[in-house]
Design an enzyme around this catalytic site. Structure first.
Site, PDB file in Angstrom:
ATOM      1  N   MET A   1      14.667  -4.605  -4.871  1.00 48.77           N
ATOM      2  CA  MET A   1      14.366  -4.329  -6.351  1.00 48.77           C
ATOM      3  C   MET A   1      15.796  -3.896  -7.077  1.00 48.77           C
ATOM      4  O   MET A   1      15.715  -3.411  -8.207  1.00 48.77           O
ATOM      5  CB  MET A   1      13.328  -3.354  -6.604  1.00 48.77           C
ATOM      6  CG  MET A   1      12.006  -3.858  -6.253  1.00 48.77           C
ATOM      7  SD  MET A   1      10.417  -3.364  -6.947  1.00 48.77           S
ATOM      8  CE  MET A   1      10.666  -1.664  -6.830  1.00 48.77           C
TER       9      MET A   1
ATOM     10  N   TYR B   1      19.317  -1.824  -7.700  1.00 47.11           N
ATOM     11  CA  TYR B   1      19.816  -0.435  -7.875  1.00 47.11           C
ATOM     12  C   TYR B   1      20.307   0.149  -6.258  1.00 47.11           C
ATOM     13  O   TYR B   1      19.970   0.856  -5.783  1.00 47.11           O
ATOM     14  CB  TYR B   1      19.171   0.420  -8.755  1.00 47.11           C
ATOM     15  CG  TYR B   1      19.706   1.609  -9.173  1.00 47.11           C
ATOM     16  CD1 TYR B   1      20.479   1.096 -10.430  1.00 47.11           C
ATOM     17  CD2 TYR B   1      19.961   2.996  -8.855  1.00 47.11           C
ATOM     18  CE1 TYR B   1      21.259   1.761 -11.142  1.00 47.11           C
ATOM     19  CE2 TYR B   1      20.724   3.823  -9.433  1.00 47.11           C
ATOM     20  CZ  TYR B   1      21.420   3.297 -10.667  1.00 47.11           C
ATOM     21  OH  TYR B   1      22.194   4.121 -11.521  1.00 47.11           O
TER      22      TYR B   1
ATOM     23  N   ASP C   1       9.970   2.917   3.644  1.00 47.52           N
ATOM     24  CA  ASP C   1       8.604   2.543   3.239  1.00 47.52           C
ATOM     25  C   ASP C   1       7.739   2.072   4.506  1.00 47.52           C
ATOM     26  O   ASP C   1       7.421   0.713   4.631  1.00 47.52           O
ATOM     27  CB  ASP C   1       8.652   1.262   2.287  1.00 47.52           C
ATOM     28  CG  ASP C   1       9.464   1.821   1.155  1.00 47.52           C
ATOM     29  OD1 ASP C   1       8.970   2.584   0.310  1.00 47.52           O
ATOM     30  OD2 ASP C   1      10.592   1.349   0.975  1.00 47.52           O
TER      31      ASP C   1
ATOM     32  N   HIS D   1      20.151  -0.239   1.667  1.00 50.82           N
ATOM     33  CA  HIS D   1      20.073  -1.743   1.308  1.00 50.82           C
ATOM     34  C   HIS D   1      21.216  -2.367   2.241  1.00 50.82           C
ATOM     35  O   HIS D   1      21.295  -3.300   2.840  1.00 50.82           O
ATOM     36  CB  HIS D   1      20.268  -2.235   0.062  1.00 50.82           C
ATOM     37  CG  HIS D   1      19.041  -1.704  -0.925  1.00 50.82           C
ATOM     38  ND1 HIS D   1      19.469  -0.802  -2.196  1.00 50.82           N
ATOM     39  CD2 HIS D   1      17.891  -1.996  -0.915  1.00 50.82           C
ATOM     40  CE1 HIS D   1      17.986  -0.567  -2.361  1.00 50.82           C
ATOM     41  NE2 HIS D   1      17.179  -1.243  -1.986  1.00 50.82           N
TER      42      HIS D   1
HETATM   43  O1  PAF Z   1      10.801  -2.245  -0.883  1.00 53.05           O
HETATM   44  C1  PAF Z   1      11.251  -2.977  -2.017  1.00 53.05           C
HETATM   45  O2  PAF Z   1      12.215  -2.832  -2.764  1.00 53.05           O
HETATM   46  C2  PAF Z   1       9.972  -3.795  -2.775  1.00 53.05           C
HETATM   47  O3  PAF Z   1       8.781  -3.328  -2.474  1.00 53.05           O
HETATM   48  C3  PAF Z   1      10.063  -5.197  -2.152  1.00 53.05           C
HETATM   49  C4  PAF Z   1       9.802  -5.329  -0.652  1.00 53.05           C
HETATM   50  C5  PAF Z   1      11.354  -5.899  -2.499  1.00 53.05           C
HETATM   51  C6  PAF Z   1       9.001  -5.936  -2.833  1.00 53.05           C
HETATM   52  O4  PAF Z   1       9.308  -5.833  -4.325  1.00 53.05           O
END
Ligand code: PAF
Length: 276
Positions: free
Chosen positions: A26, A28, A145, A33
């Site tokens: 998403m 930022y 997550d 990431h």
């Molecule tokens: O983990 C995230 O950033 C979001 O939940 C995802 C997997 C990109 C779905 O919008």
């Protein structure tokens, strides 16, 4: 790095004869990431990243409008990390009719799902759309997550989606604070206070390893989190992983997961304990 925002451009650009590592985000972007991209680069010919702040995974009183966004910065970071193709769609592109959505049947009523009703239906809906569009060989998700990872794995199995889900470790600040886009909402003092969360989880894992029972581990962890100033516990749970059912002495993996609310940010963190 090529940037595309429509389905047509994406389909036109994607190769059919190369392995694709996919990192949905998403935006930022942070080191968490970047580590997903690193893993994807190691295992695939091509790395595709998506940046889309998905409205259907936010509740009516959540932070959709103020969710941090900075496309220029993200684009630079993605390029430097070695992303080959960046998919940056609009809401109209991702929800052309919004007639059909994915519904989670098990595992969405605990942990984050208990306080964020419908959140995981939104997550699985967008992940399903993105998988259909990108058709990746492997997709990379961070274990911060952990519930999301378990539900995506369940979805992939239930729907026979031909993609390998890769679980990637949590990336942390030196203080132990888990990296998150929402950390920008924290003051310096709150960041310091929030680093206690990981220390509490680490102690909880040691307590479990020392043979204490689940109730006692949970109680001690809760007490420790209560001591963190200017914050409120949202939940403290010990669940079997990845089934997300209640943990028991038979569990081979136990997810110790917490959510703590600070003034402007709700932080989640966890550790996974493995038997033996
Ligand atoms: O983990 C995230 O950033 C979001 O939940 C995802 C997997 C990109 C779905 O919008």
């Amino acid at each position: 790095m090529k940037i595309v925002s429509t389905v047509e451009e994406l389909r036109h650009t994607l190769p059919t004869d190369q392995t694709i590592g996919f990192v949905p985000t998403m935006g930022y972007l942070h080191e968490g990431h970047m580590s997903l991209v690193e893993n994807a680069r190691r295992e695939n010919d091509l790395v595709v990243m998506s940046i889309f702040v998905n409205p259907t995974q936010f509740g009516p009183n959540e932070d959709l409008d103020r969710y941090p966004r900075d496309f220029e910065r993200d684009e630079k970071l993605a390029r430097e990390a070695g992303v080959d193709l960046l998919f940056y769609p609009t809401t109209e592109t991702m929800y052309p009719l919004d007639m059909a959505r994915v519904t989670v049947r098990k595992g969405a009523d605990v942990l984050c799902g208990a306080s964020r009703l419908g959140h995981f239906d939104g997550v699985l809906t967008i992940v399903s759309k993105l998988f259909n569009l990108v058709q990746p060989t492997r997709a990379y998700f961070g274990l911060k997550d952990a519930q999301q990872v378990a539900l995506i794995e369940g979805y992939v199995r239930d729907y026979f989606v031909p993609v390998e889900i890769r679980r990637c470790p949590i990336i942390r600040e030196e203080t132990g604070l888990a990296k998150s886009s929402r950390n920008v909402y924290l003051s310096d003092t709150e960041k310091e206070d929030a680093s206690q969360i990981f220390k509490a989880l680490t102690t909880a894992r040691e307590t479990l390893e020392a043979g204490h029972d689940l109730e006692e581990v949970k109680q001690r962890l809760t007490e420790r989190l209560h001591e963190i100033p200017n914050s409120q516990i949202d939940y403290v749970e010990l669940v079997d992983y990845p089934t997300l059912a209640d943990a028991s002495s038979d569990s081979k993996e136990i997810l110790m997961a917490v959510a703590v609310q600070f003034e402007r940010a709700r932080l989640i963190d966890n550790v996974i304990w493995k038997k033996g």
